[in-house]
Design a protein around this motif. Sequence first.
Motif, PDB file in Angstrom:
ATOM      1  N   THR A   1      -0.016   5.570  -6.235  1.00  0.00           N
ATOM      2  CA  THR A   1      -0.396   6.834  -5.611  1.00  0.00           C
ATOM      3  C   THR A   1      -0.075   7.959  -6.595  1.00  0.00           C
ATOM      4  OG1 THR A   1      -0.180   8.225  -3.629  1.00  0.00           O
ATOM      5  CG2 THR A   1       1.822   7.152  -4.406  1.00  0.00           C
TER       6      THR A   1
ATOM      7  N   VAL B   1       0.848  -1.189   0.000  1.00  0.00           N
ATOM      8  CA  VAL B   1       0.000   0.000   0.000  1.00  0.00           C
ATOM      9  C   VAL B   1       0.882   1.237   0.000  1.00  0.00           C
ATOM     10  CG1 VAL B   1      -1.782   1.281   1.206  1.00  0.00           C
ATOM     11  CG2 VAL B   1      -1.813  -1.224   1.232  1.00  0.00           C
ATOM     12  N   GLU B   2       0.755   2.037  -1.071  1.00  0.00           N
ATOM     13  CA  GLU B   2       1.511   3.284  -1.163  1.00  0.00           C
ATOM     14  C   GLU B   2       0.729   4.434  -0.520  1.00  0.00           C
ATOM     15  OE1 GLU B   2       2.223   1.195  -5.256  1.00  0.00           O
ATOM     16  OE2 GLU B   2       0.540   1.604  -3.918  1.00  0.00           O
ATOM     17  N   SER B   3       1.459   5.403  -0.047  1.00  0.00           N
ATOM     18  CA  SER B   3       0.849   6.621   0.475  1.00  0.00           C
ATOM     19  C   SER B   3       1.839   7.762   0.309  1.00  0.00           C
ATOM     20  CB  SER B   3       0.461   6.460   1.948  1.00  0.00           C
ATOM     21  OG  SER B   3       1.601   6.165   2.723  1.00  0.00           O
ATOM     22  N   GLY B   4       1.342   8.981   0.482  1.00  0.00           N
ATOM     23  CA  GLY B   4       2.214  10.148   0.443  1.00  0.00           C
ATOM     24  C   GLY B   4       2.135  10.969  -0.816  1.00  0.00           C
TER      25      GLY B   4
ATOM     26  N   TYR C   1       4.213   3.668  -8.258  1.00  0.00           N
ATOM     27  CA  TYR C   1       3.927   2.320  -7.770  1.00  0.00           C
ATOM     28  C   TYR C   1       5.170   1.750  -7.074  1.00  0.00           C
ATOM     29  CZ  TYR C   1       0.165   2.446 -11.266  1.00  0.00           C
ATOM     30  OH  TYR C   1      -0.932   2.778 -12.020  1.00  0.00           O
TER      31      TYR C   1
ATOM     32  N   LEU D   1       7.131   9.465  -0.460  1.00  0.00           N
ATOM     33  CA  LEU D   1       6.215   8.355  -0.650  1.00  0.00           C
ATOM     34  C   LEU D   1       6.612   7.206   0.265  1.00  0.00           C
ATOM     35  CD1 LEU D   1       5.918   8.250  -4.545  1.00  0.00           C
ATOM     36  CD2 LEU D   1       4.645   9.642  -2.906  1.00  0.00           C
ATOM     37  N   SER D   2       5.599   6.498   0.730  1.00  0.00           N
ATOM     38  CA  SER D   2       5.822   5.320   1.549  1.00  0.00           C
ATOM     39  C   SER D   2       5.094   4.140   0.927  1.00  0.00           C
ATOM     40  CB  SER D   2       5.293   5.535   2.967  1.00  0.00           C
ATOM     41  OG  SER D   2       5.930   6.619   3.593  1.00  0.00           O
ATOM     42  N   CYS D   3       5.649   2.977   1.125  1.00  0.00           N
ATOM     43  CA  CYS D   3       5.007   1.741   0.676  1.00  0.00           C
ATOM     44  C   CYS D   3       5.133   0.733   1.805  1.00  0.00           C
ATOM     45  CB  CYS D   3       5.677   1.232  -0.590  1.00  0.00           C
ATOM     46  SG  CYS D   3       5.075  -0.374  -1.150  1.00  0.00           S
TER      47      CYS D   3
ATOM     48  N   GLY E   1       0.328  13.359  -3.796  1.00  0.00           N
ATOM     49  CA  GLY E   1      -0.473  14.564  -3.683  1.00  0.00           C
ATOM     50  C   GLY E   1      -0.080  15.589  -4.705  1.00  0.00           C
TER      51      GLY E   1
END
Length: 116
Positions: free
Chosen positions: A110, A5-8, A94, A20-22, A10
């Motif tokens: 993301t 799951v990626e996040s960060g 990704y 970005l985090s995964c 925008g």
Amino acid sequence: QVQLVESGGGLVQSGGSLRLSCAASGSIINIATMEWYRQAPGKERELIARVFSGGSRDYADSVKGRFTITKDNGETMVFLQMNSLKPVDTAVYYCRVTTFVGQMYWGQGTQVTVSS
């Protein structure tokens, strides 16, 4: 079942930064590489950064010197620090994890948008 799951992602102005985090849920053993790809509209997905199990890293020329890939010691997370962002960096990002036994896992992506 393994999930990435990626996040960060925008919206950021040109010259700005994002991290970005995964995060990997489930157990992944014998990790070979942890990687970041991106896909811009109308273009193919491209590998931009990867870190090997031994810790060495490499980058695409387009991001070298601006992006930094890191991972945690437990190899459950991989990060991408993105500095000096440009509008051409706009893409869906990704993460991917590969193993020494040929398994491959992808995150859902993301969105990163860099405005001029």
